[in-house]
Design an enzyme around this catalytic site. Sequence first.
Site, PDB file in Angstrom:
ATOM      1  N   ASP A   1      17.304  35.267  33.630  1.00 43.81           N
ATOM      2  CA  ASP A   1      15.916  34.996  33.245  1.00 43.81           C
ATOM      3  C   ASP A   1      15.590  33.496  33.371  1.00 43.81           C
ATOM      4  O   ASP A   1      16.465  32.661  33.172  1.00 43.81           O
ATOM      5  CB  ASP A   1      15.729  35.447  31.784  1.00 43.81           C
TER       6      ASP A   1
ATOM      7  N   LYS B   1      19.760  42.464  38.417  1.00 45.05           N
ATOM      8  CA  LYS B   1      19.872  42.941  37.038  1.00 45.05           C
ATOM      9  C   LYS B   1      18.468  43.265  36.573  1.00 45.05           C
ATOM     10  O   LYS B   1      17.561  42.435  36.691  1.00 45.05           O
ATOM     11  CB  LYS B   1      20.486  41.846  36.172  1.00 45.05           C
TER      12      LYS B   1
ATOM     13  N   ASP C   1      16.319  44.248  33.414  1.00 40.26           N
ATOM     14  CA  ASP C   1      16.288  44.260  31.957  1.00 40.26           C
ATOM     15  C   ASP C   1      15.210  45.214  31.459  1.00 40.26           C
ATOM     16  O   ASP C   1      14.330  45.605  32.221  1.00 40.26           O
ATOM     17  CB  ASP C   1      15.984  42.829  31.490  1.00 40.26           C
TER      18      ASP C   1
ATOM     19  N   TRP D   1      20.928  48.206  27.315  1.00 38.63           N
ATOM     20  CA  TRP D   1      21.730  48.007  26.100  1.00 38.63           C
ATOM     21  C   TRP D   1      22.206  49.303  25.431  1.00 38.63           C
ATOM     22  O   TRP D   1      22.222  49.406  24.200  1.00 38.63           O
ATOM     23  CB  TRP D   1      20.928  47.193  25.061  1.00 38.63           C
ATOM     24  N   GLY D   2      22.591  50.270  26.238  1.00 40.18           N
ATOM     25  CA  GLY D   2      23.100  51.514  25.657  1.00 40.18           C
ATOM     26  C   GLY D   2      22.014  52.378  25.045  1.00 40.18           C
ATOM     27  O   GLY D   2      22.294  53.437  24.493  1.00 40.18           O
TER      28      GLY D   2
ATOM     29  N   ASP E   1      23.023  41.993  23.353  1.00 40.11           N
ATOM     30  CA  ASP E   1      23.675  40.811  23.937  1.00 40.11           C
ATOM     31  C   ASP E   1      24.893  40.340  23.148  1.00 40.11           C
ATOM     32  O   ASP E   1      24.874  40.284  21.918  1.00 40.11           O
ATOM     33  CB  ASP E   1      22.687  39.643  23.998  1.00 40.11           C
TER      34      ASP E   1
HETATM   35  C1  GLA Z   1      18.183  40.293  27.568  1.00 42.18           C
HETATM   36  C2  GLA Z   1      19.501  40.627  28.246  1.00 42.18           C
HETATM   37  C3  GLA Z   1      20.318  39.374  28.429  1.00 42.18           C
HETATM   38  C4  GLA Z   1      19.527  38.327  29.190  1.00 42.18           C
HETATM   39  C5  GLA Z   1      18.211  38.068  28.497  1.00 42.18           C
HETATM   40  C6  GLA Z   1      17.290  37.183  29.300  1.00 42.18           C
HETATM   41  O1  GLA Z   1      18.379  39.918  26.255  1.00 42.18           O
HETATM   42  O2  GLA Z   1      20.206  41.568  27.519  1.00 42.18           O
HETATM   43  O3  GLA Z   1      21.524  39.665  29.080  1.00 42.18           O
HETATM   44  O4  GLA Z   1      19.316  38.767  30.502  1.00 42.18           O
HETATM   45  O5  GLA Z   1      17.510  39.278  28.271  1.00 42.18           O
HETATM   46  O6  GLA Z   1      16.095  36.921  28.632  1.00 42.18           O
END
Ligand code: GLA
Length: 591
Positions: free
Chosen positions: A42, A142, A144, A210-211, A231
């Site tokens: 990000d 990736k 999100d 995130w699962g 995270d």
């Molecule tokens: C989420 C993801 C992280 C990262 C942040 C960036 O929290 O889980 O791994 O990529 O966004 O803002």
Amino acid sequence: MGWSSWNAFGTDIDETKILGSAQRIVDSGLAAAGYRYINIDDGWWARRQIPDGRLVIRADRFPSSVKGSTSSFRPFTDKLHAMGLKAGIYSDLGRNTCSQAYSGDDTDLPKGSVLEREVGLYGHIDQDIALYFADWGFDFIKVDGCGLRAYGAASPKVRSGQYRALAPVLDLQSVTRSNIPAVQAEFTQINAALVRNNPDGDFLLSLCVWGAADVRAWGKNFGNLSRTSDDITPSWARLLTNFDSAARRELYAHPGSWNDPDMLYIGKGDFDANHLVEARSHFALWAMLNAPLMIGADLRTMPQPLMDIVGNTDIIAVNQDPAGNQATLAYDADDLEILVKPLASGQKAVAIFNRGLAPMDVDLTAEQLKFRDNAPITLTDLWTKADTTFTNETKLRVAPRETRIFRVQGTRMLAQGIYLSERPGSVNPAVDGVTRPQPDPTIFRSSAGWTGTKGAGERPMYAGWGGARADSTPYGQTMQIAGTPYAAGIGILANSRLEVRNNGYRSLSAQVGVDDSAQDRTHGVTFMIYGDGKLLAKSKPLRWGQPAQALSADVAGVSLIELVVRSTAQVNEQLPVSWGDAALLSPARPD
Ligand code: GLA
């Protein structure tokens, strides 16, 4: 394997920082050891150009992106490719990103009107994927999920008019509140766009939900890595949570699709150069889980002892082993775990993980390794390289927070075959029988959350309870049928289908039945073995309390075996069944 900007820099990124870390990857030999992907996370967007919708890169941070009036990452990816590396980019399922939702100030956030700040994929999937892959030459993305989670009409940044509302379909805290088909529909489009817009046919898709939304059951249909938890932070407690979120999903990963407990945090906090025990544990555990090894540190300043940890080629080989078996839990207590990972060579890797605060004297047994107890077993310590040999059992001292990791040579317990639970990378649930996903209560609930210790604490939230398991029932019990326990086998719920890839074995056999842990005592289930789509063997209907039935099938020449369990009537509850001692026997040539 590779490097990502997030844990090192957050959104405060620029091309000097990223290319500096890439250069150290090459110069230090880490690239040669396998670290290839250099991923921008990000923080890279300036805005979405209106009206054509083309994304614009932050020119002050990525000067090489400025080409006349256009903005392009092509010079940046060309540079990485010329270094022999691959390039990764970051986006979001929604209109807006995680940092837009959660960061306190807007220094690093996209600027402009509401529409110009909508930099996520939502409504722009084809256009953005074509830009990233066909135009800019990225190899990895990736994706999100914050855009589908954090922009409800009531959220402060929507109410204040900063962003448009998008009704949340993802709920990290509650699987029942997630709209699973809606999330899948987004990934379906993204996947199709990747296939269409990628000239070299080479891409990796990293799912970052995130699962949530029971992604465990379906992530493999869309992507190559799938985050299993929120995270990671550089704290020991958080490592426990992230490790646990993946550790019991050994059957939900296979070559091409891996569990991702998040990027490495080696280099900061509890994993910095003053915490080498913890840093080594972090690395060894991620290797055993077949987790992506994404370094998350500023490599320009990473101290050598930490470089040596991420550069341990023996442990990297465990992680990258071609058999693709995630470790299974051979011993499972709250303070100590023993993980065993069968390797393509016939050897195994074992990790002994002391989660707690006291040193422990640990018994390691031949049985836990599924090796014969009357033949010598040799342990090679993957940090010190020292060898020791024992028969039957040995004692090992493990310091607090230490993970001892070894390669092990021994003689397999089954002389003429292999237990299915010894090859979890080729035994995967296509349908796991979970009809009502529930949070897994065994995952460590850390106090190192985003809100500190305000509120009531983290609740169980990661769906996974009741999933298929190696050497365990879906609810963590020893498998047992009519009083007979099975140390080896596959535990799963009824109304399920396991796919087993065969590579030269001639028969499959198991002791099958309703597991003693089932609550339902009335309904029967039927077990079936299929080979390349043809029914090969079928049990009689079996109910709770009835002895196991021996079921076997000739699978010579079969490449895909399916193990199916059907309830004979509509059952309302999730009914645990066991494929006790399930094994492939009589290899044409031993593997
Ligand atoms: C989420 C993801 C992280 C990262 C942040 C960036 O929290 O889980 O791994 O990529 O966004 O803002």
